[in-house]
Scaffold this motif. Structure first.
Motif, PDB file in Angstrom:
ATOM      1  N   ARG A 133       0.793  -1.012  -0.021  1.00 40.24           N
ATOM      2  CA  ARG A 133      -0.046   0.684  -0.070  1.00 40.24           C
ATOM      3  C   ARG A 133       0.959   1.337   0.424  1.00 40.24           C
ATOM      4  NH1 ARG A 133      -3.452   0.467   5.438  1.00 40.24           N
ATOM      5  NH2 ARG A 133      -4.744  -1.384   4.321  1.00 40.24           N
TER       6      ARG A 133
ATOM      7  N   VAL B  59       1.823  -3.761   3.998  1.00 40.57           N
ATOM      8  CA  VAL B  59       1.532  -3.391   5.172  1.00 40.57           C
ATOM      9  C   VAL B  59       1.318  -4.771   5.807  1.00 40.57           C
ATOM     10  CG1 VAL B  59      -1.144  -2.594   6.241  1.00 40.57           C
ATOM     11  CG2 VAL B  59       0.225  -1.434   4.583  1.00 40.57           C
TER      12      VAL B  59
ATOM     13  N   GLU C  28      -1.657  -6.499   8.942  1.00 43.30           N
ATOM     14  CA  GLU C  28      -2.872  -6.867   9.744  1.00 43.30           C
ATOM     15  C   GLU C  28      -2.358  -7.807  10.537  1.00 43.30           C
ATOM     16  OE1 GLU C  28      -5.640  -5.072   7.333  1.00 43.30           O
ATOM     17  OE2 GLU C  28      -4.990  -3.410   7.081  1.00 43.30           O
TER      18      GLU C  28
ATOM     19  N   SER D 297      -5.097  -9.611  12.601  1.00 44.32           N
ATOM     20  CA  SER D 297      -6.994  -8.722  13.288  1.00 44.32           C
ATOM     21  C   SER D 297      -7.411 -10.171  13.946  1.00 44.32           C
ATOM     22  CB  SER D 297      -8.115  -8.653  12.498  1.00 44.32           C
ATOM     23  OG  SER D 297      -7.690  -9.595  11.302  1.00 44.32           O
TER      24      SER D 297
ATOM     25  N   THR E   7      -7.903  -4.744  15.831  1.00 40.65           N
ATOM     26  CA  THR E   7      -7.077  -4.528  14.324  1.00 40.65           C
ATOM     27  C   THR E   7      -5.806  -3.951  14.871  1.00 40.65           C
ATOM     28  OG1 THR E   7      -8.660  -5.444  12.545  1.00 40.65           O
ATOM     29  CG2 THR E   7      -6.261  -4.567  11.776  1.00 40.65           C
TER      30      THR E   7
ATOM     31  N   THR F  87      -1.989  -2.908  12.611  1.00 46.40           N
ATOM     32  CA  THR F  87      -1.411  -2.498  11.083  1.00 46.40           C
ATOM     33  C   THR F  87       0.141  -2.127  11.440  1.00 46.40           C
ATOM     34  OG1 THR F  87      -4.086  -1.932  11.154  1.00 46.40           O
ATOM     35  CG2 THR F  87      -1.692  -1.282   9.059  1.00 46.40           C
TER      36      THR F  87
ATOM     37  N   SER G 293       2.999  -1.020   9.625  1.00 44.24           N
ATOM     38  CA  SER G 293       3.366  -0.341   8.033  1.00 44.24           C
ATOM     39  C   SER G 293       4.892   0.034   8.193  1.00 44.24           C
ATOM     40  CB  SER G 293       2.339   1.110   7.819  1.00 44.24           C
ATOM     41  OG  SER G 293       3.214   2.496   6.585  1.00 44.24           O
TER      42      SER G 293
ATOM     43  N   GLU H 219      -0.600   7.055   4.631  1.00 49.27           N
ATOM     44  CA  GLU H 219      -1.627   6.083   4.692  1.00 49.27           C
ATOM     45  C   GLU H 219      -3.278   5.003   5.602  1.00 49.27           C
ATOM     46  OE1 GLU H 219       1.442   3.378   6.939  1.00 49.27           O
ATOM     47  OE2 GLU H 219       3.263   4.078   5.661  1.00 49.27           O
ATOM     48  N   SER H 220      -3.500   6.040   6.490  1.00 47.59           N
ATOM     49  CA  SER H 220      -4.566   6.263   7.618  1.00 47.59           C
ATOM     50  C   SER H 220      -5.247   6.732   6.458  1.00 47.59           C
ATOM     51  CB  SER H 220      -5.060   7.067   8.339  1.00 47.59           C
ATOM     52  OG  SER H 220      -4.887   8.110   8.003  1.00 47.59           O
TER      53      SER H 220
END
Length: 737
Positions: free
Chosen positions: A488, A493, A495, A497, A579, A581, A583, A667-668
């Motif tokens: 990304r 990235v 993740e 969760s 979650t 995350t 990066s 990134e968000s």
């Protein structure tokens, strides 16, 4: 390192690959896809580990792998069903096999012998059945109350037909030769191309018993017509030991398709799977002897007393059940062509990358010197320089591709971790992975294992509920943890969760207050409360266990990610799950950036964050609260951040109507406009770690060397924008003096 140690190091490298393949195939079996090819792949992996371990005298590893291999042999032969219990045992056995390899390599002090012995016993029970395991027969209850009976058969006084007695072996007995076997073995060139060695095969045969080896080199052609890749040698091995033929064939399991192989009994010894020919029978159509009383025989047959059965029920001879010799000599389909690879020390690749990085810097310096000389763009020097720039870029991309590795190597270690933590916590957990083929720099891959490990342990121990609590909340008793990787905005990235209870923010804040980490009257947003779990010494565990409770896990995660130039964020919904995350940059070596000037300082903004640039007009700039500037951008307003002021290069902002606004996206997805004095151009730069030579600086991701030899700072766009959003009084990002 001597030659033996070099070969041993190569063996352990291959073991890592075999273990990764073993784990992947066992997970396929766990999903219910128990096809023959998958089972054979697991068998081959264990067999290869066992064979290599035997060559280096690693007896403990050989013994465990042998039991593992025997169970897999039962599965691939169809004598054992691959059920859930067996697959779970195989998964745990693969973990212990990895421990044995690590112990043999010296990475861990020793193997848990109790755990290893327990798994050996479990696998032997699955292989042979409980009654076949030593000591099990004495404890087994007799459920049928069997009582032996003696049955008497009356003599029928049958006339002799003159048939010789046949000394037949018991039905189903394995094929063996009493005096041994003769093996005629002619390798193909492909066998050596696949890294197999005749000497190792001869050594394995020698383990079965005494051998006598002769070599026939009569087919070797003259030197001027000899093709080095072909083989013209034929080996004849006489094995003088009463062993089964299958044991001899197992030695050649992995080279059957790459050789001509013949296995025959040694001498005139009988072969048990080839029955002796039947003797010639007398002519039954000839007249019966005169003294044969047919009526008397019929009367005897009609007697109600038990009568023997003269003709045995037809049973397929053992030779029909063992067509292995035929199959071994039958032509087989050519194996798929594997990609040609070489093993190169990582240090050599690192040195190559460093040299290419210096080449990029020198090319930039040369370009700047030529530009300053005033040559026209049509000059031969500039045209040649442009070609050099393209070639340098291609070389750099090619070298970086060498270091790129999929994160699969890290992800494949996690199922074992999940199983162990689930067993320790008494929870039922299912791990779902995605994006295993996502590629990233090898340095990043190697340093991902520790933070992912801590986060998975945290998700299982703190995030997921117990099966009883999940059922009470209307959820499935088995919790699910997702581990995914994706690209990304020029970064990778990760993740993690879960579908657990989520973060209890009230409890987190209360623990932070009780431990003096924050003031009791502190007003925190949900994001700030969530980030409290990264503080050193913070833990929500009530007791210290083997899994958690010491407050070091998430702190280690944050420091590890920051050391890689990355960041971590949390999203949690109470009762639904959380979650995490991560990066990270794709590479720690190069970066495409926009070179900008701010207060006589040269900075680099990552090109992946830039949306566009514009010259701000005075009527488009507004102030919130009298001091926080925003700028109108495409029918919306975004924060306007003066980079030089935020970084401490000057105290006053750029005068209105001057400078350039560079619109960036984090990134968000949040957008902001970075105000700089001027844009100097786009350039690929070599990343130099600032932490290695100085320390971590907020708002700065790394540094680089420009074409004129000056050092330029690479901006951490996400950190600058996030700080601007949180800032309430004065700048918080300052370079150390």
């Amino acid at each position: 390192m001597d030659a033996f140690e070099a070969i041993k190091a190569t063996f352990f490298q291959e073991c890592d690959e075999l273990l990764a393949d073993l784990e992947a195939k066992l997970l396929v079996l766990e999903s219910g896809q128990a096809d023959n090819e998958t089972i054979n792949a697991v068998f081959r992996a264990v067999h290869s580990v066992k064979g290599g371990a035997g060559a280096f005298g690693l007896e403990a590893l050989v013994r465990f792998a042998h039991v593992f291999e025997t169970l897999m042999d039962e599965l691939r032969a169809g004598r054992k069903v691959c059920d859930d219990i067996t697959v779970r045992t195989l998964l745990r056995a693969s973990d212990v096999l990895a421990d044995h390899i690590a112990a043999a390599q010296g990475r861990v002090p020793e193997v848990d012998e109790a755990r290893s012995a327990g798994l050996v016993a479990e696998m032997e029970v699955l292989t042979h059945g409980e009654a076949s395991v030593p000591g099990a027969a004495e404890d087994e209850d007799d459920d049928f109350g069997f009582v032996p009976l003696t049955v008497g058969l009356p003599s029928l006084d049958l006339p002799s037909l003159g048939l010789p007695s046949l000394d037949l072996p018991p039905l189903g007995a394995p094929a063996y030769a009493a005096s041994g076997w003769r093996v005629v073995f002619r390798p193909h060139g492909a066998m050596y191309a696949n890294a197999n060695e005749t000497g190792l095969l001869l050594r394995e045969l020698g383990r079965l018993g005494p051998i006598s080896v002769s070599l026939d080199d009569s087919a070797v052609p003259a030197l001027d017509v000899l093709i080095a890749e072909d083989n013209h040698l034929v080996w004849t091995i006489d094995l003088t030991a009463a062993v089964e033929e299958t044991a001899v064939r197992e030695v050649f399991d992995f080279v059957e398709s790459d050789c001509d192989l013949s296995i025959t009994p040694l001498g005139d010894a009988p072969v048990m799977d080839d029955l002796p020919p039947l003797p010639e029978l007398p002519d039954l159509a000839a007249p019966a002897p005169a003294d044969l009383d047919i009526a008397a025989l019929l009367a005897r047959a009609a007697d109600p007393a038990p009568a023997p059965v003269i003709e045995a029920a037809p049973v397929a001879p053992p030779v029909a059940a063992a067509p292995a010799p035929v199959a071994a000599n039958a032509p087989s389909a050519p194996p798929p062509v594997a990609p040609v690879t070489i093993r190169v020390d990582l240090d050599r690749v690192d040195r190559l990358i460093n040299v290419v990085g210096e080449l990029v810097i020198q090319q930039a310096m040369l370009a700047q010197r030529v530009a300053e000389s005033g040559l026209t763009r049509s000059s031969g020097v500039l045209m040649g320089l442009e070609d050099l720039e393209l070639l340098t870029r291609e070389i750099q991309d090619s070298v970086m591709a060498i270091r790129a590795q999929p994160v699969k190597s890290v992800f494949q270690r996690m199922p074992r971790l999940v199983r162990e933590v689930a067993d320790m916590t008494g929870k039922r957990v299912k791990l779902v992975t995605a994006g295993e083929d996502t590629e990233v720099d090898k340095t990043v891959v190697e340093r991902l294992a520790e933070p992912i490990t801590h986060m998975l342990r945290n998700a299982i121990d703190h995030g997921l509920e117990t099966p009883a609590d999940r059922e009470a909340a209307g959820k499935a008793p088995e919790g699910t943890v997702h581990l995914a990787a994706l690209h990304r905005s020029g970064r990778i990235v990760i993740e993690i969760s879960d579908d657990g209870r989520g973060i209890n923010r009230e409890r987190v804040k209360g623990i932070a207050v009780s431990r003096g980490l924050i003031a009791e009257d502190a007003v925190l947003t949900d994001e700030e409360v969530d980030n409290l779990i990264f503080l050193p010494g913070f833990s929500t565990a009530e007791t210290i266990t083997d899994v958690s409770g010491r407050g070091v896990g998430m702190d280690v995660v944050k420091r590890s990610i920051q050391a890689l130039g990355g960041r971590i964020s949390i999203s949690s919904i109470p009762g639904k799950g959380s979650t995490f995350t991560l990066s990270l940059p794709l590479t720690l070596a190069v970066l495409d950036g926009m070179v900008v000037g701010a207060a006589e300082q040269t900075l680099v903004a990552p090109l992946t964050n830039i949306v566009e640039s514009l010259t701000p007009r005075a009527e488009d700039v507004h102030y919130v609260g009298g001091h926080d500037a925003v700028i109108r951008f495409r029918d919306s307003y975004v924060p306007l951040i003066d980079v030089a002021q935020v970084m401490g290069f000057r105290d006053t902002p750029v005068p209105s109507g001057q400078g350039v606004a560079v619109v960036v996206e984090t990134e968000s997805g949040a957008r902001a406009a970075l105000m700089v004095d001027a844009i100097q151009g786009q350039r690929q730069v070599v990343i130099k770690s600032l932490e290695t030579n100085y320390q971590q600086v907020p708002g700065v991701a790394a540094a680089t060397i420009l074409g004129d030899g000056r050092v330029a700072l690479i901006l951490d766009v996400d950190a600058i924008v996030a700080n601007a959003r949180r800032r309430t009084a004065g700048p918080e990002l300052k370079l150390a003096s």
